[in-house]
Design a protein around this motif. Structure first.
Motif, PDB file in Angstrom:
ATOM      1  N   UNK A  79     -60.913  96.777  51.818  1.00  0.00           N
ATOM      2  CA  UNK A  79     -59.873  96.576  52.833  1.00  0.00           C
ATOM      3  C   UNK A  79     -58.590  96.025  52.221  1.00  0.00           C
ATOM      4  N   UNK A  80     -58.715  95.053  51.339  1.00  0.00           N
ATOM      5  CA  UNK A  80     -57.521  94.431  50.749  1.00  0.00           C
ATOM      6  C   UNK A  80     -57.752  94.220  49.261  1.00  0.00           C
ATOM      7  N   UNK A  81     -57.121  95.065  48.468  1.00  0.00           N
ATOM      8  CA  UNK A  81     -57.224  94.991  47.018  1.00  0.00           C
ATOM      9  C   UNK A  81     -56.039  94.208  46.476  1.00  0.00           C
ATOM     10  N   UNK A  82     -56.294  93.282  45.574  1.00  0.00           N
ATOM     11  CA  UNK A  82     -55.236  92.471  44.986  1.00  0.00           C
ATOM     12  C   UNK A  82     -55.106  92.724  43.496  1.00  0.00           C
ATOM     13  N   UNK A  83     -53.993  93.346  43.081  1.00  0.00           N
ATOM     14  CA  UNK A  83     -53.727  93.638  41.674  1.00  0.00           C
ATOM     15  C   UNK A  83     -52.892  92.508  41.081  1.00  0.00           C
ATOM     16  N   UNK A  84     -53.229  92.095  39.861  1.00  0.00           N
ATOM     17  CA  UNK A  84     -52.519  91.025  39.141  1.00  0.00           C
ATOM     18  C   UNK A  84     -52.424  89.755  39.980  1.00  0.00           C
ATOM     19  N   UNK A  85     -53.552  89.262  40.485  1.00  0.00           N
ATOM     20  CA  UNK A  85     -53.490  88.087  41.360  1.00  0.00           C
ATOM     21  C   UNK A  85     -53.266  86.790  40.587  1.00  0.00           C
ATOM     22  N   UNK A  86     -52.256  86.050  41.006  1.00  0.00           N
ATOM     23  CA  UNK A  86     -52.006  84.717  40.468  1.00  0.00           C
ATOM     24  C   UNK A  86     -52.537  83.668  41.421  1.00  0.00           C
ATOM     25  N   UNK A  87     -53.127  82.615  40.873  1.00  0.00           N
ATOM     26  CA  UNK A  87     -53.723  81.546  41.673  1.00  0.00           C
ATOM     27  C   UNK A  87     -53.121  80.223  41.245  1.00  0.00           C
ATOM     28  N   UNK A  88     -52.646  79.434  42.207  1.00  0.00           N
ATOM     29  CA  UNK A  88     -51.951  78.202  41.866  1.00  0.00           C
ATOM     30  C   UNK A  88     -52.253  77.111  42.884  1.00  0.00           C
ATOM     31  N   UNK A  89     -51.599  75.966  42.702  1.00  0.00           N
ATOM     32  CA  UNK A  89     -51.786  74.823  43.592  1.00  0.00           C
ATOM     33  C   UNK A  89     -50.426  74.298  44.033  1.00  0.00           C
ATOM     34  N   UNK A  90     -50.299  74.072  45.340  1.00  0.00           N
ATOM     35  CA  UNK A  90     -49.112  73.426  45.895  1.00  0.00           C
ATOM     36  C   UNK A  90     -49.579  72.425  46.935  1.00  0.00           C
ATOM     37  N   UNK A  91     -49.343  71.143  46.655  1.00  0.00           N
ATOM     38  CA  UNK A  91     -49.743  70.084  47.581  1.00  0.00           C
ATOM     39  C   UNK A  91     -48.531  69.463  48.255  1.00  0.00           C
ATOM     40  N   UNK A  92     -47.582  68.997  47.468  1.00  0.00           N
ATOM     41  CA  UNK A  92     -46.398  68.309  47.980  1.00  0.00           C
ATOM     42  C   UNK A  92     -45.182  68.774  47.193  1.00  0.00           C
ATOM     43  N   UNK A  93     -44.068  69.020  47.892  1.00  0.00           N
ATOM     44  CA  UNK A  93     -42.828  69.397  47.231  1.00  0.00           C
ATOM     45  C   UNK A  93     -41.630  68.920  48.006  1.00  0.00           C
ATOM     46  N   UNK A  94     -40.443  69.295  47.526  1.00  0.00           N
ATOM     47  CA  UNK A  94     -39.214  68.853  48.182  1.00  0.00           C
ATOM     48  C   UNK A  94     -39.141  69.316  49.628  1.00  0.00           C
ATOM     49  N   UNK A  95     -39.711  70.485  49.910  1.00  0.00           N
ATOM     50  CA  UNK A  95     -39.601  71.065  51.245  1.00  0.00           C
ATOM     51  C   UNK A  95     -40.843  70.862  52.096  1.00  0.00           C
ATOM     52  N   UNK A  96     -41.873  70.217  51.576  1.00  0.00           N
ATOM     53  CA  UNK A  96     -43.121  70.100  52.328  1.00  0.00           C
ATOM     54  C   UNK A  96     -43.812  68.784  51.991  1.00  0.00           C
ATOM     55  N   UNK A  97     -43.812  67.878  52.956  1.00  0.00           N
ATOM     56  CA  UNK A  97     -44.471  66.574  52.789  1.00  0.00           C
ATOM     57  C   UNK A  97     -45.534  66.379  53.854  1.00  0.00           C
ATOM     58  N   UNK A  98     -46.215  67.486  54.194  1.00  0.00           N
ATOM     59  CA  UNK A  98     -47.286  67.374  55.190  1.00  0.00           C
ATOM     60  C   UNK A  98     -48.348  66.384  54.717  1.00  0.00           C
ATOM     61  N   UNK A  99     -48.648  66.423  53.428  1.00  0.00           N
ATOM     62  CA  UNK A  99     -49.531  65.420  52.828  1.00  0.00           C
ATOM     63  C   UNK A  99     -48.625  64.407  52.151  1.00  0.00           C
ATOM     64  N   UNK A 100     -48.398  63.277  52.786  1.00  0.00           N
ATOM     65  CA  UNK A 100     -47.335  62.365  52.336  1.00  0.00           C
ATOM     66  C   UNK A 100     -47.855  60.986  51.942  1.00  0.00           C
ATOM     67  N   UNK A 101     -49.142  60.895  51.551  1.00  0.00           N
ATOM     68  CA  UNK A 101     -49.690  59.580  51.240  1.00  0.00           C
ATOM     69  C   UNK A 101     -49.857  59.352  49.738  1.00  0.00           C
ATOM     70  N   UNK A 102     -49.212  60.183  48.902  1.00  0.00           N
ATOM     71  CA  UNK A 102     -49.300  60.027  47.454  1.00  0.00           C
ATOM     72  C   UNK A 102     -48.007  59.405  46.945  1.00  0.00           C
ATOM     73  N   UNK A 103     -48.110  58.617  45.889  1.00  0.00           N
ATOM     74  CA  UNK A 103     -46.944  57.928  45.359  1.00  0.00           C
ATOM     75  C   UNK A 103     -46.013  58.851  44.585  1.00  0.00           C
ATOM     76  N   UNK A 104     -46.506  60.024  44.182  1.00  0.00           N
ATOM     77  CA  UNK A 104     -45.672  60.941  43.415  1.00  0.00           C
ATOM     78  C   UNK A 104     -44.815  61.784  44.353  1.00  0.00           C
ATOM     79  N   UNK A 105     -43.551  62.018  44.003  1.00  0.00           N
ATOM     80  CA  UNK A 105     -42.671  62.781  44.902  1.00  0.00           C
ATOM     81  C   UNK A 105     -43.054  64.245  45.047  1.00  0.00           C
ATOM     82  N   UNK A 106     -43.621  64.862  43.992  1.00  0.00           N
ATOM     83  CA  UNK A 106     -44.033  66.264  44.055  1.00  0.00           C
ATOM     84  C   UNK A 106     -45.347  66.444  43.297  1.00  0.00           C
TER      85      UNK A 106
END
Length: 538
Positions: free
Chosen positions: A266-293
């Motif tokens: 149904x859904x084939x993924x060619x050259x799939x990249x996998x990464x992690x995004x927790x907190x950034x300048x535009x997203x602080x939904x998880x905001x209990x960490x001392x690091x800014x990003x």
């Protein structure tokens, strides 16, 4: 006759044997065994070529899929992370040790979550010889394991590629399912790539194909190129892969693959990249960490078939989010890390500021399809919650053969990036005018651009922020020079509609009708109406 000969001859007349002189003991003493170096146990040679590997994958696809994964020996199965991690490969036992080549290979031990052994062979002169597992390759000192507890039939979980500039820290690793990672000149690992993705981001469980065999071709002397072949298998597909790895400050992998589906996908993924995004300048939904990003990548970059450069900042959404960006013969895409200042993260352990991005560039036309972005909610930086891949249009069905070729560039900066200005930062927060009552809910977006021709603009240049939105409307739009970054800042407020649906936004800078920047693209989900009312002050 010398003194030694005289005494021996004289003594022979009166005694039946003569004790040797001390230096005779030294001469006759058996020398200590030489320490083993390199890989010494190999299987029988078998003919090999990429075409033979394709034939094998084709035959596998015609048979019923089976996944015979033998259980780990009890002593290995109960290893903790720390115990497993403490098992070290002996440096003098690496493949091609002492052979005056630019590469050596270190093999990974099974244990903890790595439970599937994968056969690994070495190629030379058109023949493949399997590298046989040997406990003497590893140092078990800190793990609590004894070599006698480790069977000689155990196998390896993967391998690491070492380069002549540093025989300690690896440059590439293949380990687990079809995952692999590489580093740029900084030497810091970050995001991963996969051989293939199947049904990612769908309501049913995702399928994770495995590399079930590897073949390492012995490189030529003084060559910076290493060729790795891999056989892929899963319930839905079998495939043959060839990676030509060129180690440099920007590490390049040239990839060719052929897929043979067992069933419709149904859904084939060619050259799939996998990464992690927790907190950034535009997203602080998880905001209990001392690091800014906290992230391995902060955006999906795309170069469309018509030549448009697009930057889509990543988010850590509250619910699963899947976006498809339709295209025809894309020129490239990749999960990239643009924030490289230590101050962006303040992390002197994970070193997120050093993590490379990975740009995927097709070698031939891929036709119609979509770059798909899957964002998964997470509260933990150890979870890879971002996936991006090319999803070809049309059905993927058994009986057909699918060929793809592309190059991956593990890099700090995209080597093919546009001459246009690019997005440096995305920030957002409550909208409105400071000091005035807030009578309606709005959400502010602040997008900073640098590079391109921006530094040459006069401060009074009539730069326009061109904005489109799928719903709602924008207000308080501005574009002005930002001297501290030698760039320009675009700012606007979005007033969402009443339906609460996600809103797609597009923005770029323009001067006299000519684009000055890449296109910033974003998806915003407004809060429920009851929550919106809590922001009102008048």
């Amino acid at each position: 006759m010398n003194r030694r000969g005289f005494l021996r001859k004289a003594g022979a007349a009166t005694v039946t044997s003569v004790a040797p002189w001390p230096w005779d003991f030294a001469r006759k003493k058996k020398p200590p065994p030489k320490p083993q170096v390199g890989v010494t146990k190999l299987g029988a040679p078998q003919p090999f070529s990429f075409e033979r590997l394709k034939d094998r994958a084709r035959a596998m696809a015609l048979s019923v899929y089976s996944e015979p994964v033998p259980p780990l020996p009890p002593a290995i199965a109960k290893l903790s992370w720390d115990q497993w991690e403490s098992i070290t490969y002996r440096p003098e036992r690496t493949l091609w040790y002492g052979e005056n080549l630019d590469f050596r290979i270190r093999f990974d031990h099974l244990g903890f979550t790595m439970k599937r052994p994968v056969p690994i062979s070495v190629l030379e002169g058109g023949s493949a010889r399997r590298i046989l597992f040997d406990p003497s390759l590893f140092d078990y000192g800190k793990s609590g394991l004894k070599p006698a507890q480790v069977p000689h039939t155990l196998g390896f979980s993967g391998f690491n590629v070492l380069f002549h500039t540093d025989w300690v820290d690896d440059r590439v690793v293949f380990q687990g399912a079809s995952y692999f990672r590489a580093v740029d000149g900084s030497g810091q690992y970050g995001m991963s790539q996969r051989g293939l993705a199947i049904d990612t981001g769908m309501p049913r469980p995702e399928e994770f194909p495995d590399f079930v065999a590897f073949y390492l071709e012995k490189p030529a002397p003084d060559s910076t190129l290493l060729t790795v072949y891999a056989l892929l298998d899963s319930p839905s597909v079998a495939g043959a892969y060839r990676f030509v790895i060129d180690v440099a400050d920007t590490l390049v992998m040239d990839v060719d693959l052929t897929l043979y589906p067992r069933r419709q996908i149904a859904r084939l993924g060619i050259a799939p990249g996998t990464s992690m995004y927790l907190v950034g300048e535009n997203d602080h939904r998880v905001a209990d960490d001392w690091r800014p990003q906290i992230h391995d990548s902060d955006g999906l970059q795309m170069h469309s078939g018509v030549g448009e450069w697009i930057w889509r900042p990543l988010t850590n959404p509250g619910v699963l989010r899947v976006n498809s960006y339709l295209d025809d013969n894309p020129r490239g895409f990749g999960l990239m890390q643009r924030d490289h200042r230590f101050s962006d993260y303040q992390d002197d352990g994970a070193w997120y500021n050093r993590r490379p991005g990975c740009w995927v560039r097709p070698k031939t036309g891929w036709g119609k399809g979509a770059v798909m972005l899957v964002e998964i909610p997470t509260i933990d930086e150890t979870m890879d919650n971002i996936v991006a891949f090319w999803n070809p249009a049309g059905e993927v069905v058994p009986g057909r053969v699918y060929d793809y070729g592309y190059r991956m560039y593990w890099c700090r900066e995209n080597p093919f990036g546009p001459r246009l200005a690019h997005v440096q930062a995305t920030r957002d927060g409550i909208g409105g005018v400071v000091g005035r009552p807030r009578t309606q809910f709005s959400w502010r977006f602040v997008v900073d651009f640098v590079g391109g021709d921006l530094a040459m603009l006069a401060p009074d240049s009539k730069v326009e922020a061109v904005i489109t939105t799928s719903s709602g409307h924008v207000q308080i739009v501005s574009a002005r020079p930002l001297t501290p970054i030698n760039g320009w800042r675009a700012m606007f407020d979005l007033v969402p509609g009443q339906d609460g649906q996600p809103i797609d936004l597009r923005l770029y800078l323009s001067l006299d009708g000519q684009a000055l920047s890449e296109t910033w693209m974003y998806q915003y989900t407004p809060p429920p109406l009851a929550q919106q009312r809590t922001y009102l002050t008048g």
